[in-house]
Design a protein around this motif. Sequence first.
Motif, PDB file in Angstrom:
ATOM      1  N   GLN A   1      51.299  52.262 -24.652  1.00  0.00           N
ATOM      2  CA  GLN A   1      52.071  51.276 -25.439  1.00  0.00           C
ATOM      3  C   GLN A   1      52.929  50.424 -24.501  1.00  0.00           C
ATOM      4  O   GLN A   1      54.164  50.481 -24.537  1.00  0.00           O
ATOM      5  CB  GLN A   1      52.965  52.014 -26.457  1.00  0.00           C
ATOM      6  CG  GLN A   1      52.270  52.432 -27.722  1.00  0.00           C
ATOM      7  CD  GLN A   1      51.778  51.242 -28.552  1.00  0.00           C
ATOM      8  OE1 GLN A   1      52.447  50.225 -28.635  1.00  0.00           O
ATOM      9  NE2 GLN A   1      50.595  51.367 -29.127  1.00  0.00           N
TER      10      GLN A   1
ATOM     11  N   LEU B   1      56.157  48.464 -25.646  1.00  0.00           N
ATOM     12  CA  LEU B   1      57.362  49.144 -26.129  1.00  0.00           C
ATOM     13  C   LEU B   1      57.861  50.127 -25.086  1.00  0.00           C
ATOM     14  O   LEU B   1      57.053  50.843 -24.475  1.00  0.00           O
ATOM     15  CB  LEU B   1      57.046  49.921 -27.420  1.00  0.00           C
ATOM     16  CG  LEU B   1      56.532  49.088 -28.615  1.00  0.00           C
ATOM     17  CD1 LEU B   1      56.131  50.001 -29.764  1.00  0.00           C
ATOM     18  CD2 LEU B   1      57.615  48.120 -29.071  1.00  0.00           C
TER      19      LEU B   1
ATOM     20  N   LEU C   1      59.915  53.365 -28.858  1.00  0.00           N
ATOM     21  CA  LEU C   1      58.948  54.297 -29.457  1.00  0.00           C
ATOM     22  C   LEU C   1      59.697  55.396 -30.225  1.00  0.00           C
ATOM     23  O   LEU C   1      59.329  55.764 -31.341  1.00  0.00           O
ATOM     24  CB  LEU C   1      58.062  54.924 -28.372  1.00  0.00           C
ATOM     25  CG  LEU C   1      57.028  53.988 -27.731  1.00  0.00           C
ATOM     26  CD1 LEU C   1      56.392  54.644 -26.523  1.00  0.00           C
ATOM     27  CD2 LEU C   1      55.941  53.612 -28.735  1.00  0.00           C
TER      28      LEU C   1
ATOM     29  N   GLN D   1      60.966  54.201 -33.502  1.00  0.00           N
ATOM     30  CA  GLN D   1      59.879  54.155 -34.506  1.00  0.00           C
ATOM     31  C   GLN D   1      59.636  55.540 -35.089  1.00  0.00           C
ATOM     32  O   GLN D   1      59.500  55.717 -36.296  1.00  0.00           O
ATOM     33  CB  GLN D   1      58.575  53.658 -33.871  1.00  0.00           C
ATOM     34  CG  GLN D   1      58.507  52.166 -33.721  1.00  0.00           C
ATOM     35  CD  GLN D   1      57.099  51.691 -33.384  1.00  0.00           C
ATOM     36  OE1 GLN D   1      56.127  52.455 -33.428  1.00  0.00           O
ATOM     37  NE2 GLN D   1      56.985  50.418 -33.050  1.00  0.00           N
TER      38      GLN D   1
ATOM     39  N   ILE E   1      51.716  59.195 -34.028  1.00  0.00           N
ATOM     40  CA  ILE E   1      51.167  58.657 -32.762  1.00  0.00           C
ATOM     41  C   ILE E   1      49.784  58.022 -32.941  1.00  0.00           C
ATOM     42  O   ILE E   1      49.334  57.274 -32.077  1.00  0.00           O
ATOM     43  CB  ILE E   1      51.186  59.692 -31.614  1.00  0.00           C
ATOM     44  CG1 ILE E   1      50.203  60.823 -31.847  1.00  0.00           C
ATOM     45  CG2 ILE E   1      52.581  60.209 -31.354  1.00  0.00           C
ATOM     46  CD1 ILE E   1      49.990  61.642 -30.567  1.00  0.00           C
TER      47      ILE E   1
ATOM     48  N   ALA F   1      49.258  55.681 -34.757  1.00  0.00           N
ATOM     49  CA  ALA F   1      49.515  54.233 -34.833  1.00  0.00           C
ATOM     50  C   ALA F   1      49.526  53.619 -33.427  1.00  0.00           C
ATOM     51  O   ALA F   1      49.441  52.402 -33.276  1.00  0.00           O
ATOM     52  CB  ALA F   1      50.865  54.002 -35.506  1.00  0.00           C
ATOM     53  N   TRP F   2      49.633  54.436 -32.411  1.00  0.00           N
ATOM     54  CA  TRP F   2      49.765  53.916 -31.046  1.00  0.00           C
ATOM     55  C   TRP F   2      48.499  54.061 -30.211  1.00  0.00           C
ATOM     56  O   TRP F   2      48.440  53.572 -29.077  1.00  0.00           O
ATOM     57  CB  TRP F   2      50.910  54.661 -30.316  1.00  0.00           C
ATOM     58  CG  TRP F   2      52.240  54.544 -30.996  1.00  0.00           C
ATOM     59  CD1 TRP F   2      52.670  53.509 -31.770  1.00  0.00           C
ATOM     60  CD2 TRP F   2      53.304  55.490 -30.956  1.00  0.00           C
ATOM     61  NE1 TRP F   2      53.930  53.741 -32.224  1.00  0.00           N
ATOM     62  CE2 TRP F   2      54.367  54.954 -31.732  1.00  0.00           C
ATOM     63  CE3 TRP F   2      53.488  56.730 -30.348  1.00  0.00           C
ATOM     64  CZ2 TRP F   2      55.571  55.616 -31.918  1.00  0.00           C
ATOM     65  CZ3 TRP F   2      54.696  57.386 -30.524  1.00  0.00           C
ATOM     66  CH2 TRP F   2      55.724  56.838 -31.303  1.00  0.00           C
ATOM     67  N   MET F   3      47.519  54.808 -30.735  1.00  0.00           N
ATOM     68  CA  MET F   3      46.298  55.055 -29.948  1.00  0.00           C
ATOM     69  C   MET F   3      45.208  55.577 -30.877  1.00  0.00           C
ATOM     70  O   MET F   3      45.517  56.012 -32.000  1.00  0.00           O
ATOM     71  CB  MET F   3      46.584  56.085 -28.839  1.00  0.00           C
ATOM     72  CG  MET F   3      46.874  57.466 -29.359  1.00  0.00           C
ATOM     73  SD  MET F   3      47.625  58.544 -28.132  1.00  0.00           S
ATOM     74  CE  MET F   3      49.334  58.019 -28.198  1.00  0.00           C
TER      75      MET F   3
ATOM     76  N   VAL G   1      52.872  59.356 -23.701  1.00  0.00           N
ATOM     77  CA  VAL G   1      52.474  58.064 -24.288  1.00  0.00           C
ATOM     78  C   VAL G   1      52.657  56.951 -23.246  1.00  0.00           C
ATOM     79  O   VAL G   1      51.842  56.043 -23.127  1.00  0.00           O
ATOM     80  CB  VAL G   1      53.293  57.750 -25.565  1.00  0.00           C
ATOM     81  CG1 VAL G   1      52.976  56.339 -26.072  1.00  0.00           C
ATOM     82  CG2 VAL G   1      53.009  58.763 -26.657  1.00  0.00           C
ATOM     83  N   LYS G   2      53.732  57.057 -22.459  1.00  0.00           N
ATOM     84  CA  LYS G   2      54.015  56.000 -21.486  1.00  0.00           C
ATOM     85  C   LYS G   2      53.299  56.213 -20.147  1.00  0.00           C
ATOM     86  O   LYS G   2      53.171  55.267 -19.363  1.00  0.00           O
ATOM     87  CB  LYS G   2      55.536  55.915 -21.220  1.00  0.00           C
ATOM     88  CG  LYS G   2      56.345  55.396 -22.397  1.00  0.00           C
ATOM     89  CD  LYS G   2      55.945  54.006 -22.856  1.00  0.00           C
ATOM     90  CE  LYS G   2      56.388  52.897 -21.935  1.00  0.00           C
ATOM     91  NZ  LYS G   2      55.865  51.569 -22.389  1.00  0.00           N
TER      92      LYS G   2
END
Length: 422
Positions: free
Chosen positions: A279, A282, A287, A290, A303, A305-307, A342-343
């Motif tokens: 992401q 963001l 994150l 959210q 998650i 929604a992010w991948m 995630v990052k």
Amino acid sequence: MAETYQVIVVGGGSSGLMAAINAAQQGASVLILEKNRILGKKLLLSGGGRCNVTNRTSQEELIKHIPGNGKFLYSALSQFDQEDIVNFFADHNVQLKEEDHGRMFPITDRSATIRDALLDICLELGVTIQTKEPVESLLIDRAANKIQGVHCKSGHDYYCKSLILACGGRAYPGTGATGDGYAWAKAAGHSISRLYPTEAPLYSKDDIIQEGSLKGVALREVTVTLWDLNHKAICQHTMDMLFTHFGYSGPAILRTSGHINQFLHETGADTANMTIDLQPELNQDQLRDQAEGQRDKQVLTIIKAWMPQALARVLLSKIPLNPSLAYKQLSHQEVNSLFQLVKAFPISAYKTDPIEKGFVTGGGVKTSEIQPDSMASKLLDGLYFCGEFMDINGYTGGYNISAAFITGTIAGRHAAWAAYEY
Ligand SMILES: Cc1cc2nc3c(=O)[nH]c(=O)nc-3n(C[C@H](O)[C@H](O)[C@H](O)COP(=O)(O)OP(=O)(O)OC[C@H]3O[C@@H](n4cnc5c(N)ncnc54)[C@H](O)[C@@H]3O)c2cc1C
């Protein structure tokens, strides 16, 4: 009687066709010697058959997107740049259109439009084209330190004032780019920097690849960073990528691949470590905000929604976390691990596809031995270079054909002008 021309171009690919046109436009007699039955075989394959001709960007950006000696092109670009490529085709009734990331294609979506246009211009200008005529060696007047011509496998010798080597790299040898010219350049006194694949898919022993559950999963606009041994970023690209059955591919990965080959070679490391920012738009706080707004929801739902879901499940298993837990049930440490992954989702690679399967050759005739304003050899009079044969390589996005057209133009003009002086 042996044939004599003012300019001979060895190789009728992207750079050779442009070199021949530009030499002929100066009034020189020009011969193209091509080993294939047809000209521009790689050009026809390019851009998935659509030919990504150039990139509508600034000169600075163009140079940045040519990691293999892009700066060598400064002087050439002051004479003919990517905007001149667009104008050149427009002047010959070939319209180009712009797509994402500045990529320019013919409006016909057919690479044959580009190849045929170049061929037609050559014929109009009276360029002599000899196909099925592989060159075997250079003819050099050692006493005068000057090029004389070429000797072909057929036994024919052709003589010239100026010789342009436009014989390509070693990627996709089925197109004729088999690396014949490196031995000739060496015979002329030139050095060849190490050849390696660029723009090639990566092979990985990562668990997620061995398990195969992510095969075919594509990620949109993620940031892939390659790290050195001191955890300093070597390169970073925000583009799409893809999980394959043997590793990783897609634009962001292809752009990283040449750097990986260099890194593995220079450090002797077994693997190259990368991270994926899933992401990039963001930061971690955004994150978290959210997720905090959906505390009662399952962590998987958040998650997803992010991948893609398959990757979301793999990511949670790495922590490890039960996907059906509600976000509010996670410990402080689990939340930290989640956002860290995630990052900066870690992946690694141990090799790329071989040079024959890469899109572009890294390495080639050393640019330090070539005049940047004319593409002339610094070592042998009358010898010129252009295209992928030189140690110049760019990212996908139209940068390689741009480099071929730009260096071909400069080599063609200067080779012709020099031919009148001899
Ligand atoms: C599948 C694929 C798709 C690509 N798509 C794009 C794209 O869309 N955009 C982009 O910018 N770049 C693309 N590239 C890269 C780009 O096509 C090349 O970098 C560019 O064509 C190089 O031009 P060149 O003139 O140096 O070499 P080439 O186009 O390879 O031409 C070299 C020529 O020399 C001839 N030759 C070699 N040896 C001899 C010999 N002994 N005697 C006579 N002739 C000889 C060869 O037969 C060949 O015709 C792609 C590459 C591949 C493999």
